[in-house]
Design an enzyme around this catalytic site. Structure first.
Site, PDB file in Angstrom:
ATOM      1  N   ASP A  56       0.959  -1.133   0.207  1.00 33.32           N
ATOM      2  CA  ASP A  56      -0.002   0.132  -0.012  1.00 33.32           C
ATOM      3  C   ASP A  56       0.829   1.108  -0.044  1.00 33.32           C
ATOM      4  OD1 ASP A  56       0.922   0.199   2.540  1.00 33.32           O
ATOM      5  OD2 ASP A  56      -0.907   0.239   3.457  1.00 33.32           O
ATOM      6  N   CYS A  81       3.153  -3.132   4.201  1.00 41.52           N
ATOM      7  CA  CYS A  81       2.237  -2.044   4.434  1.00 41.52           C
ATOM      8  C   CYS A  81       2.875  -1.496   5.502  1.00 41.52           C
ATOM      9  CB  CYS A  81       0.586  -2.501   4.632  1.00 41.52           C
ATOM     10  SG  CYS A  81       0.120  -3.630   6.133  1.00 41.52           S
ATOM     11  N   GLY A  82       2.023  -0.600   6.309  1.00 45.07           N
ATOM     12  CA  GLY A  82       2.602  -0.015   7.375  1.00 45.07           C
ATOM     13  C   GLY A  82       3.116  -0.747   8.579  1.00 45.07           C
ATOM     14  N   THR A  83       2.232  -1.709   9.050  1.00 46.88           N
ATOM     15  CA  THR A  83       2.385  -2.574  10.077  1.00 46.88           C
ATOM     16  C   THR A  83       2.555  -4.049   9.724  1.00 46.88           C
ATOM     17  OG1 THR A  83       0.035  -3.263  10.614  1.00 46.88           O
ATOM     18  CG2 THR A  83       0.793  -1.149  11.868  1.00 46.88           C
ATOM     19  N   GLY A  84       2.400  -4.088   8.464  1.00 49.10           N
ATOM     20  CA  GLY A  84       2.263  -5.489   7.931  1.00 49.10           C
ATOM     21  C   GLY A  84       1.055  -6.445   8.265  1.00 49.10           C
ATOM     22  N   GLY A 118      -2.420  -5.611   7.947  1.00 54.79           N
ATOM     23  CA  GLY A 118      -3.682  -5.408   7.228  1.00 54.79           C
ATOM     24  C   GLY A 118      -3.213  -6.323   6.100  1.00 54.79           C
ATOM     25  N   ASN A 167       7.231 -22.967   8.584  1.00 61.40           N
ATOM     26  CA  ASN A 167       5.828 -22.782   8.129  1.00 61.40           C
ATOM     27  C   ASN A 167       5.756 -22.880   6.717  1.00 61.40           C
ATOM     28  OD1 ASN A 167       6.188 -20.737  10.668  1.00 61.40           O
ATOM     29  ND2 ASN A 167       4.702 -22.390  10.639  1.00 61.40           N
ATOM     30  N   ARG A 227       6.784   0.634   8.620  1.00 60.26           N
ATOM     31  CA  ARG A 227       7.007   1.857   9.679  1.00 60.26           C
ATOM     32  C   ARG A 227       7.903   1.328  10.891  1.00 60.26           C
ATOM     33  NH1 ARG A 227       0.781   3.489   8.702  1.00 60.26           N
ATOM     34  NH2 ARG A 227       1.040   5.143   7.104  1.00 60.26           N
ATOM     35  N   ARG A 241       8.334 -33.118  10.379  1.00 59.09           N
ATOM     36  CA  ARG A 241       7.338 -33.040  11.342  1.00 59.09           C
ATOM     37  C   ARG A 241       6.468 -31.822  11.016  1.00 59.09           C
ATOM     38  NH1 ARG A 241      11.456 -30.674  14.121  1.00 59.09           N
ATOM     39  NH2 ARG A 241      10.880 -28.916  15.541  1.00 59.09           N
ATOM     40  N   HIS A 242       7.115 -30.679  10.214  1.00 55.58           N
ATOM     41  CA  HIS A 242       6.636 -29.652   9.879  1.00 55.58           C
ATOM     42  C   HIS A 242       5.660 -29.887   8.787  1.00 55.58           C
ATOM     43  CE1 HIS A 242       9.124 -27.392  12.507  1.00 55.58           C
ATOM     44  NE2 HIS A 242      10.225 -28.160  11.987  1.00 55.58           N
ATOM     45  N   ARG A 287       1.802 -30.378   9.659  1.00 51.84           N
ATOM     46  CA  ARG A 287       1.197 -29.281  10.355  1.00 51.84           C
ATOM     47  C   ARG A 287       0.564 -28.485   9.000  1.00 51.84           C
ATOM     48  NH1 ARG A 287       6.011 -28.751  14.541  1.00 51.84           N
ATOM     49  NH2 ARG A 287       5.419 -30.251  15.905  1.00 51.84           N
TER      50      ARG A 287
END
Length: 149
Positions: free
Chosen positions: A14, A71-74, A76, A105, A115, A138-139, A142
């Site tokens: 963004d 994005c700013g915080t990641g 959203g 993961n 930011r 093992r991952h 999951r």
């Protein structure tokens, strides 16, 4: 390296992530890594879902791999990406988290909080994310429990 031959890395952001995305895009180019930019294309105020959804679809369809979203915080953009069943977007603010997101993961989208991290740190995170393989084992069981349909 998790990059796939002839498949570009996806990029999206963004307005708050536009400058960092531009820095990362230039860095990828300097490393000989092709990218596909899903926008935004300026620092003008905009809505992250408009860029996250097309990028996520491209990852799911195998048109890009992996992707980097900012994005700013990641939060959203990450929430939006993770609405897609084939996406495992990981919000990373240091290299250890980026490594674990890949190793444990099998994250296919790196999400960065523009930011809250310096560009130099972001580039280190990108390097780790792109160079770390999924461990499987093992991952994998999951990952298999995360719905894909």
């Amino acid at each position: 390296m998790i990059l796939k031959k002839n498949i570009p890395v996806g990029l999206c952001s963004d307005h708050a992530g536009f400058e960092l995305k531009s820095i990362i895009d230039g860095y990828l180019l300097s490393q000989g890594i092709e990218s596909k930019d899903f926008g935004t294309y300026s620092a003008d105020s905009c809505d992250y879902p408009d860029y996250a959804h097309p990028c996520a679809l491209a990852v799911e369809n195998g048109e890009v791999f992996p992707a980097i979203a900012i994005c700013g915080t990641g939060n959203g953009i990450g929430m939006t990406l993770n609405k897609h069943q084939g996406i495992r977007a990981a919000l990373c603010w240091n290299t250890e988290i980026a490594s674990l997101a890949r190793r444990h993961n099998d994250a296919n989208v790196l999400v960065l909080p523009a930011r809250f991290i310096a560009p130099e740190v972001a580039l280190q995170i990108v390097d780790v994310f792109l160079s770390t393989e999924f461990e499987g084992g093992r991952h994998q069981k999951r990952i298999d429990k995360i719905p894909t349909h």
